[in-house]
Structure formats: structure tokens, C-alpha cells
Design an enzyme around this catalytic site. Structure first.
Site, mmCIF file in Angstrom:
data_model
loop_
_atom_site.group_PDB
_atom_site.id
_atom_site.type_symbol
_atom_site.label_atom_id
_atom_site.label_comp_id
_atom_site.label_asym_id
_atom_site.label_seq_id
_atom_site.Cartn_x
_atom_site.Cartn_y
_atom_site.Cartn_z
ATOM 1 N N GLU A 1 0.852 -1.190 0.000
ATOM 2 C CA GLU A 1 0.000 0.000 0.000
ATOM 3 C C GLU A 1 0.883 1.234 0.000
ATOM 4 O OE1 GLU A 1 -2.689 1.285 -0.504
ATOM 5 O OE2 GLU A 1 -4.368 0.551 0.680
ATOM 6 N N ASP A 2 0.446 2.284 -0.704
ATOM 7 C CA ASP A 2 1.187 3.538 -0.625
ATOM 8 C C ASP A 2 0.924 4.219 0.721
ATOM 9 O OD1 ASP A 2 -1.421 3.709 -1.473
ATOM 10 O OD2 ASP A 2 -1.112 5.441 -2.769
ATOM 11 N N ASP B 1 -4.697 4.989 5.666
ATOM 12 C CA ASP B 1 -5.391 6.164 6.179
ATOM 13 C C ASP B 1 -6.457 5.667 7.151
ATOM 14 O OD1 ASP B 1 -7.505 8.375 5.804
ATOM 15 O OD2 ASP B 1 -5.815 9.192 4.689
ATOM 16 N N PHE C 1 -3.364 15.654 4.269
ATOM 17 C CA PHE C 1 -3.581 15.169 2.901
ATOM 18 C C PHE C 1 -2.278 15.327 2.135
ATOM 19 C CE2 PHE C 1 -4.758 15.305 -1.517
ATOM 20 C CZ PHE C 1 -5.646 14.244 -1.596
ATOM 21 N N ARG D 1 0.787 12.426 -9.144
ATOM 22 C CA ARG D 1 1.394 11.098 -8.967
ATOM 23 C C ARG D 1 2.844 11.063 -9.425
ATOM 24 N NH1 ARG D 1 -2.768 7.580 -7.694
ATOM 25 N NH2 ARG D 1 -4.752 7.853 -8.775
#
Ligand code: AMP
Length: 368
Positions: free
Chosen positions: A100-101, A104, A153, A166
Site C-alpha cells: 500500500e502507498d 489512512d 492530505f 502522482r
């Protein structure tokens, strides 16, 4: 700083820090799986860069596969997780490590755990480059974490804001709206009101002039107006308690302001302290006090002229004007040291054309 769509972002995590986080994850997985051949199941789209660099860093045999879910839309999670690309049979019986990047809220992880609960795998582990402990619901343990980050964020290194960002090599965080709160300081007639008009328009601020609020209330015969009138008529200061409450109301009535110009407030140390306290409860502060300087004789001349034009009775009588200066010298002047001690005081020459003085003020505010 960069702009993506309508928002600004500022650098947050450097390429070197990302690299170090990946080396850390790679080393931890390598230690656990050196005799195995794990399959890295990469969660698209965000984790593609992480997966690529992790593969390059990983020293032992390994494989890669992809899964695509979607949960983020805009700046906050919608909570809807859709499966857009299914996991294939290649994971059967294998040691699966989810890549996973960012973790959250944990909704994506929940969905993945659900998907893998129907598949016979040898082992199921989760690795995430970034992890937000404040946001994660903590339902499933995260086995490998690159870096813990606060609940901000972020974009870059595979992560996007509505599909942009990205391709950035480093990670940026959303720049929060920055307020500018100014105190306009100076004796009556120094030009506070005139200059406030410019500052208000140029920096999109809310202008609060306590004198104007009092005059408005007097004109409308309100309780506050009746209370203030006798003091104002003499050129005396209205009692602190009354003024402070009034100002707090004005601030509270503007919750969406980009910032405030306080004009004619504070005029006493007690007011300045009350203002700091009020702002602190809102996570706000005064950024600068702009003191417009001019000699008394010039000010008296200006005020008498203004008295004739505006009909303001406290501007028509030199005795009342001088009394306002006395009030200033006695009660307001000590504020210069109050703001100097906070390194917020900026003296500005108040003699010259309106445009000249405006320029001087602007050059101070632009450096804040
Ligand atoms: P101004 O328009 O700022 O010159 O204010 C006119 C009058 O309003 C003053 O002379 C005071 O009587 C009253 N006033 C305005 N602001 C304040 C304040 N911060 N504290 C007490 N009295 C004030």
C-alpha cells in the site's frame, strides 16, 4: 510550492526520506522471507512507484501482482471501496505481501482482508510506505511500515489529488489556508481607516473598526450605543469590558474570514491581552502591528478638516481631539512595547500621499 487543480501543496517528505523508508521495509521483509518467494500484491494506482522501488531494493527472489480498489475521491475518503481489478490465481498458496502507498482510515485494508479471506494463501502480510496512526481504525495490524505521518492530505510519489501529482518525486502536503491578522495602530487621524480600506481589498480581509461599530450602534440607538456615547462624546475610551465583548462578537460573526484588520483596537494593554486570548482559542494570532506615525499638529489639522466633512463631533473640537491624544499617550502608547516584545511591531511613516503610505504598508505585509 506547487498547485494541483485548485489547491496549493508544499514539500513534505524528500526523495531521500522516501528512499530510506523503502530500504527499511525491504530489509525487514528480506529478513522474514529470505527462504521464501513472496508475491507483492500492489494496490493500484497509488502504490505503483513504491512497488517499483521496493522491487529494485529487494535482494531475494520475489514476484509482483496487482489489485485495484478505489476509495479516495477529492480530499477526503468517500468510504466507498470498489474492486476494479481482481486478484488472480497466482496468489494461491503463496506468501502474500500487500503493498500500500498509504494507510489512512483502513477501509481499503478492510476490503483487502475481506477479499483474501476467500483465498487460500500461505501467509498474508501488509506493508505500507506511509501510515497515518491518527486516522487508522487499527482493526488489522500493519506488518511493515515505512514512515508514520500526521493526518494530512498528501500527494506525490504515486499519490494523487484528483489524479494529479502522482509523478512528483517527493511528497507534498496540502497547504492550509493561511490567515493574516493585522493591527492598525496610530493616533486618531493617522489614516488607519483610509489605509484599512486598501488592505481589506488587497488581502481580502475583514476590517473591524471599533470606532465604526460604536458609531453604528449610536446611530441605531442600541444599548451598546447608549453605553458608549457619553465616553465617545468626551473623547474618552469606552470601558474595556464593553469594548472587548463587542470585538469578540465581531470576530465570532466572521468564522470564514481570511484574516482581520483590527482598526482602533486594541487601545489598552487589557484589550491587547484579551485579543491574544480570544485569537488563541481559535488557533489564530496577530501577525503584525502596523503603527502609522505622524506628528500631533498634522493630526489635529487632519481631524479638524475631517470634522467639517464628516460631521463627527469628536473631530470638531480641538479640546476633545487633544483629550483623545492624551488617552492615546497614557493608555494606548504602552502597546507599542507590548507588540515590540512580541517582535510584531512595524513602524510606518504616516506622512505623505495616501498612495505612498499604502505602498509602505504593503511592503511590510508582503514580507510577513
Ligand atoms: P475612532 O473612530 O477609532 O477614532 O474611535 C472613536 C471613539 O470610539 C474613541 O475616541 C473611543 O471613545 C471609542 N473607541 C473606539 N475604539 C475603542 C477601543 N478599542 N477602546 C475604547 N474605546 C474605543
Amino acid at each position: 510550492m506547487i498547485k494541483l487543480h485548485d489547491k496549493y501543496f508544499q514539500p513534505f517528505i524528500s526523495e531521500e526520506e522516501i528512499e530510506a523508508a523503502i530500504q527499511k521495509i525491504s530489509a525487514a521483509i528480506a529478513a522474514d522471507y529470505k527462504d521464501d518467494c513472496p508475491i507483492f500484491v500492489t494496490v493500484l494506482n497509488g502504490a505503483f512507484m513504491f512497488a517499483s522501488d521496493l522491487m529494485k531494493a529487494y535482494p531475494h527472489p520475489c514476484q509482483i501482482s496487482f489489485v485495484k480498489l478505489s476509495s479516495y475521491k477529492g480530499l477526503s475518503s468517500t468510504g466507498i471501496v470498489k474492486s476494479l481489478l481482481e486478484v488472480g490465481e497466482e496468489v494461491n498458496g503463496r506468501s502474500v505481501i500487500i503493498l500500500e502507498d498509504i494507510i489512512d482510515t483502513g477501509r481499503t485494508i478492510k476490503e483487502l482482508v475481506h477479499i483474501f479471506s476467500n483465498i487460500e494463501v500461505k501467509e498474508f502480510k501488509i506493508a505500507s510506505l506511509f501510515y497515518k496512526p491518527e486516522a487508522y481504525d487499527g482493526e488489522y495490524p500493519i506488518d511493515y511500515i515505512g514512515m508514520e505521518i500526521p493526518n494530512k492530505f498528501i500527494v506525490g510519489y504515486g499519490l494523487d489529488y484528483d489524479e494529479l501529482g502522482r509523478n512528483l518525486k517527493e511528497v507534498y502536503q496540502l497547504k492550509e489556508k493561511e490567515m493574516i491578522n493585522l493591527v492598525l495602530f496610530g493616533k486618531p487621524g493617522a489614516g488607519k481607516g483610509t489605509q484599512a480600506e486598501f488592505l481589506k481589498a488587497h488581502y481580502n480581509l475583514v476590517h473591524i473598526s471599533t470606532g465604526d461599530v460604536f458609531r453604528y450602534n449610536i446611530k441605531n440607538g442600541t444599548e451598546l450605543g447608549n453605553l458608549a456615547k457619553s465616553y465617545m462624546d468626551q473623547g474618552d475610551l469606552v470601558p474595556d469590558e464593553v469594548t472587548i465583548n463587542m470585538l469578540a462578537n465581531e470576530v465570532n460573526n466572521n468564522p470564514d474570514a481570511n484574516g482581520f484588520i483590527f482598526d482602533g483596537f486594541p487601545r489598552t494593554i487589557a484589550q491587547a491581552e484579551a485579543l491574544d486570548d480570544l485569537l488563541a482559542t481559535k488557533d489564530m494570532a496577530i501577525h503584525a502591528t502596523l503603527a502609522l506615525e505622524a506628528e500631533d499638529d498634522i493630526l489635529v489639522e487632519r481631524l479638524l478638516k475631517r470634522g467639517l466633512e464628516s460631521g463627527r463631533t469628536d473631530d470638531q473640537d480641538e479640546g476633545k481631539i487633544r483629550n483623545r491624544f492624551n488617552e492615546y499617550n497614557e493608555k494606548t502608547a504602552p502597546l507599542l512595547d507590548f507588540y515590540k516584545n512580541q517582535s510584531k511591531l512595524h513602524s510606518v511613516n504616516g506622512i505623505g500621499t495616501i498612495e505612498e503610505i499604502t505602498k509602505r504598508l504593503q511592503s511590510v505585509v508582503d514580507t510577513l
